[in-house]
Scaffold this active site. Structure first.
Site, short mmCIF file in Angstrom:
data_model
loop_
_atom_site.label_atom_id
_atom_site.label_comp_id
_atom_site.label_asym_id
_atom_site.label_seq_id
_atom_site.Cartn_x
_atom_site.Cartn_y
_atom_site.Cartn_z
N HIS A 1 0.85 -1.20 0.00
CA HIS A 1 0.00 0.00 0.00
C HIS A 1 0.89 1.25 0.00
O HIS A 1 1.97 1.26 0.59
CB HIS A 1 -0.92 0.00 1.23
CG HIS A 1 -1.94 1.10 1.17
ND1 HIS A 1 -1.65 2.37 1.58
CD2 HIS A 1 -3.21 1.12 0.72
CE1 HIS A 1 -2.72 3.14 1.37
NE2 HIS A 1 -3.68 2.39 0.85
N GLU B 1 -3.29 2.16 -7.52
CA GLU B 1 -3.71 3.30 -6.71
C GLU B 1 -2.71 4.44 -6.90
O GLU B 1 -1.64 4.46 -6.28
CB GLU B 1 -3.74 2.91 -5.23
CG GLU B 1 -4.70 1.80 -4.92
CD GLU B 1 -5.10 1.81 -3.45
OE1 GLU B 1 -6.24 2.18 -3.15
OE2 GLU B 1 -4.26 1.49 -2.61
N GLY C 1 -6.78 9.23 -0.25
CA GLY C 1 -7.00 9.89 1.03
C GLY C 1 -7.61 11.26 0.93
O GLY C 1 -7.87 11.78 -0.17
N SER D 1 -9.75 7.58 -3.75
CA SER D 1 -10.91 8.50 -3.76
C SER D 1 -12.09 7.94 -4.56
O SER D 1 -12.78 8.70 -5.24
CB SER D 1 -10.51 9.88 -4.28
OG SER D 1 -9.62 10.51 -3.38
#
Ligand code: PGA
Length: 264
Positions: free
Chosen positions: A98, A170, A176, A216
């Site tokens: 991540h 991502e 975020g 998002s």
């Protein structure tokens, strides 16, 4: 072979065991799972046992994932968790790479490769996250960055383990509360770089690896990403941290994906 649709959330460093188990129980009781779909929830390590105690029966078990793992089987690694510890908790999936782990904990592609091989070697599913930073994007090396992460991260993966593998794209700049939502036009070229990278690594079997999009995502944009031909699911943070939000985003995502299958 048709790729399945995958949808799930990562709680990051949020939720106690009771909160995570309550979420999982309510989700399992409410959500209508479409055919060819797998859902997953990735709570903190401390919630894994409580969530798995809630249970669920295959084929409709909502997979339970861990947010990280160490590559070594055991040893002097204070604060770390091994694959066998996760196996003992009966987790279904391990998230690796991540953006927050790469950025804040300085995980390298080489370390992630060791983790990928350890997890797949134990027969557990891997969700490997890749993505370029805003700076890398501004220099025009988003595709190169993601390809490097993919090729090093998956180096040495045996073809017979590919059914355990999924990739999450991502873009770091989209993740975020401070992130800028990406458009499908931003995602499509990098998703096709990832697909081509999978084909390069694994030949025709590379077509069978699901690629999820994350960053998002919410119910208003979920279907625009899943309508892309190389995107087979969504990896969602904030919008899926309530049961209602999880289900609404999943439904919007599957709607776009099914439309893509009809037209594509
Ligand atoms: P977000 O998080 O959906 O809240 O942007 C995504 C992620 O960190 O994977």
């Amino acid at each position: 072979m048709a790729r399945p649709f995958l949808f799930g959330t990562n709680f990051k460093m949020n939720q106690t065991p009771v909160e995570s188990a309550t979420f999982y129980r309510e989700l399992a009781a409410t959500v209508q799972i479409s055919p060819d779909t797998h859902l997953f929830v990735i709570p903190p390590f401390t919630s894994l046992s409580a969530v798995n105690d809630v249970g669920g029966q295959p084929p409709h078990k909502i997979w339970v994932g861990a947010q990280n793992v160490h590559w070594a089987p055991s040893g002097a690694y204070t604060g770390e968790i091994s694959v066998s510890m996760l196996l003992a908790l009966e987790v279904d999936l391990v998230l690796l790479g991540h953006a927050e782990r790469r950025r804040d904990f300085h995980e390298t592609d080489d370390e992630l490769n060791r983790k990928v091989l350890a997890v797949l070697g134990a027969g557990l599913r891997v969700l490997l996250a890749v993505g370029e930073t805003a700076e890398e994007r501004s220099f025009g090396v988003g595709g190169e960055t993601v390809l490097r992460q993919l090729k090093i991260g998956l180096h040495g993966v045996e073809p017979e383990r590919l059914n355990l593998l999924q990739i999450a794209y991502e873009p770091v700049w989209s993740i975020g509360a401070g992130g800028t939502p990406a458009s499908p036009g931003d995602v499509e070229p990098i998703a096709s770089v990832i697909r081509a990278g999978c084909q390069d690594l694994f030949g025709g079997s590379g077509d069978e690896i699901p690629i999820l999009y994350g960053g998002s995502v919410d119910p208003s944009n979920a279907g625009t990403f899943t309508a892309l031909p190389d995107i087979d699911g969504l990896f969602v943070g904030r919008a899926a941290w309530t049961v209602e939000g999880f289900i609404a985003t999943y439904q919007a995502g599957i709607h776009g994906w099914e439309g893509d299958r009809v037209t594509g």
